[in-house]
Design an enzyme around this catalytic site. Structure first.
Site, short mmCIF file in Angstrom:
data_model
loop_
_atom_site.label_atom_id
_atom_site.label_comp_id
_atom_site.label_asym_id
_atom_site.label_seq_id
_atom_site.Cartn_x
_atom_site.Cartn_y
_atom_site.Cartn_z
N ILE B 92 40.00 36.41 45.01
CA ILE B 92 39.33 35.93 43.80
C ILE B 92 39.99 36.57 42.58
O ILE B 92 40.23 37.79 42.56
CB ILE B 92 37.84 36.36 43.80
CG1 ILE B 92 37.15 35.89 45.09
CG2 ILE B 92 37.12 35.83 42.56
CD1 ILE B 92 35.88 36.65 45.41
N CYS B 93 40.27 35.75 41.56
CA CYS B 93 40.82 36.29 40.33
C CYS B 93 39.68 36.39 39.32
O CYS B 93 39.28 35.41 38.70
CB CYS B 93 41.92 35.38 39.81
SG CYS B 93 42.63 35.95 38.26
N ALA B 94 39.09 37.59 39.20
CA ALA B 94 37.98 37.79 38.26
C ALA B 94 38.14 39.16 37.63
O ALA B 94 38.32 40.15 38.33
CB ALA B 94 36.64 37.69 38.99
#
Lengths: 312, 153
Positions: B92-94
């Site tokens: 996840i890119c967060a």
């Protein structure tokens, strides 16, 4: 912020600066010419891995202890001897004024908080009446908990971090139950070199800094800007992204807030190679209630803080 | 003394046991202080109606000072949600899992943030660089240097 003097920081000229190993500094060029334009797909798996690793290592300045032994300032001077002479001149100026020692910290973006915390406990420990000083500091520290609650931090978030700092101050007063040792220069350094203790204290000071800013939004709001793009930020945004987040460097707002929350006087010497006469500007954070306190001195080089000591 | 992660995680677990998880989130597995699993689903109308995902948290000894490694589980028939910030390998890119992580956040607050990230999704699609990222991705998503170019999706 009216009751604390916060002169404007000297403007920096990036081109003239020596490299400083900190997380927020732009990464130096890699050996392999990888640029933003390089397609990741052109690289081998090993290269991608290496790229990741070098960035991660760069970011943590892992070679240096979290906080180092006391060193004569000449050790720092030696690093600048082949560089811009304005820096060596400024170091000589500091030396003449009695600032003969430094204690270096790792360039991980937490260096302001870590330096301040160490200098704060050391000042209490080595005061003329350490018991008195520790009692006073503990009273101030205990009063910070309601402030954190007020700011909306739950006990589950801050208690473990709080206890690390409190237990250090308690060890000025009485020996540790297990080791039967009081805090001294050696055990203080050991504590601050132990990541769990050291980082916990850093986090507590970050939460405290944030709580102080949140408690007095009117005083701080006009000074809250995104450190890179310069856009104004809401109090909550600024606190979450640039105070509470680990590894985010401190600037004037954070220094003002923290010195106020702990009732400290702090002097920050700007070693920036700006004044060719060698004079060093000190930015002073003064606390009205702590007017008699000897200020803690830190040495600032663009992107990094260390502890500076005047033994004169 | 127990490690800082054990102290904090035991408190978080106690709170989850006492108060339960927020709606749409359930604790699947928390048998140690190394890795936990949750199921997560978006309540009400959304692009992910009736889909249930499994989230894996991995902690190191420095949690909550260092962020947990968080990803969707993609083994045993489980899949990661099709979302512009979620790769097909579950990474996840967060920003809150990377540069904006802070010890003020918790396991549950991460779950809630990811739940609302899914809830507000406008178009089901993978990140543009999905294939090449997944081909080279490290096992641990924390080893990836993310670029958080768009937090509004």
């Amino acid at each position: 912020m009216s009751d604390i003097t916060t002169p404007v920081a000297p403007k920096l000229e990036p081109a003239a600066l020596p490299p400083v190993d900190d997380v927020n500094a732009p990464p130096p060029p890699l050996a392999v010419p990888v640029t933003e334009a390089t397609e990741l797909s052109q690289l081998t798996t090993a290269q991608v891995y290496e790229l990741n690793q070098s960035l991660l290592d760069e970011a943590s300045d892992v070679e240096r202890p979290l906080i180092d032994q006391l060193l004569p300032i000449s050790a720092l001077r030696a690093e600048y001897e082949n560089g811009n002479p304005a820096f060596t001149k400024q170091i000589d100026w500091l030396t003449e004024k009695g600032y003969q020692y430094i204690r270096r910290t790792r360039g991980d973006g937490d260096c302001f908080y870590r330096s301040l915390a160490f200098a704060y406990v050391e000042q209490i420990m080595s005061s003329i009446q350490p018991d008195d000083s520790a009692q006073k500091a503990l009273t101030v520290l205990r009063d910070t908990k309601p402030m954190l609650e007020q700011a909306g931090f739950q006990e589950i978030v801050y208690q473990d971090f709080y206890e690390e700092l409190e237990s250090l101050l308690l060890r000025v007063l009485r020996p540790n139950e297990i080791t039967h040792q009081r805090l001294d220069t050696v055990t203080l350094l050991q504590s601050f070199q132990t990541p769990e203790v050291s980082n916990s204290i850093v986090v507590y000071l970050r939460l405290l800094t944030s709580a102080q800013v949140r408690a007095d939004p009117d005083a701080f709001a006009p000074f809250l800007f995104h450190p890179e793009i310069g856009e104004p930020l809401e109090v909550r945004e600024f606190c979450e992204a640039f105070i509470e987040a680990v590894g985010k460097e401190a600037d004037h707002v954070q220094m003002t807030a923290l010195s106020r929350a702990l009732g400290l006087n702090v002097d920050v010497a700007y070693l920036d190679g700006r004044d060719s006469s060698g004079q060093v500007d000190f930015v002073q954070f003064r606390n009205p209630e702590g007017s008699t306190l000897t200020p803690i001195t830190l040495l600032y080089r663009p992107g990094h803080y260390d502890i500076l000591l005047n033994m004169g | 003394m127990a490690s800082i992660s054990a102290r904090r995680l035991s408190k978080e677990l106690k709170e989850i046991m006492n108060e339960g998880c927020p709606v749409g989130i359930t604790l699947l597995k928390a048998e140690d202080f190394v890795s936990w699993q949750f199921t997560i689903q978006v309540m009400g109308e959304s692009l992910y109606k009736d889909e249930i995902f499994t989230l894996l948290f991995r902690f190191d000894r420095d949690y909550p000072i260092s962020s947990p490694a968080v990803q969707f589980v993609t083994v045993d028939g489980k899949v990661s949600p099709v979302h512009p910030h979620v790769y097909s390998n579950g990474h996840i890119c967060a920003s809150i899992l990377g540069s904006e992580w802070s010890p003020v956040l918790s396991v549950i607050s991460v779950c809630v943030t990811l739940q609302s990230m899914l809830a507000s999704c406008k178009k089901k699609e993978r990140p543009a660089d999905n294939d090449r990222y997944v081909r080279h991705a490290p096992d641990n998503p924390k080893k990836t240097q993310w670029h958080y170019d768009d937090d509004t999706v």
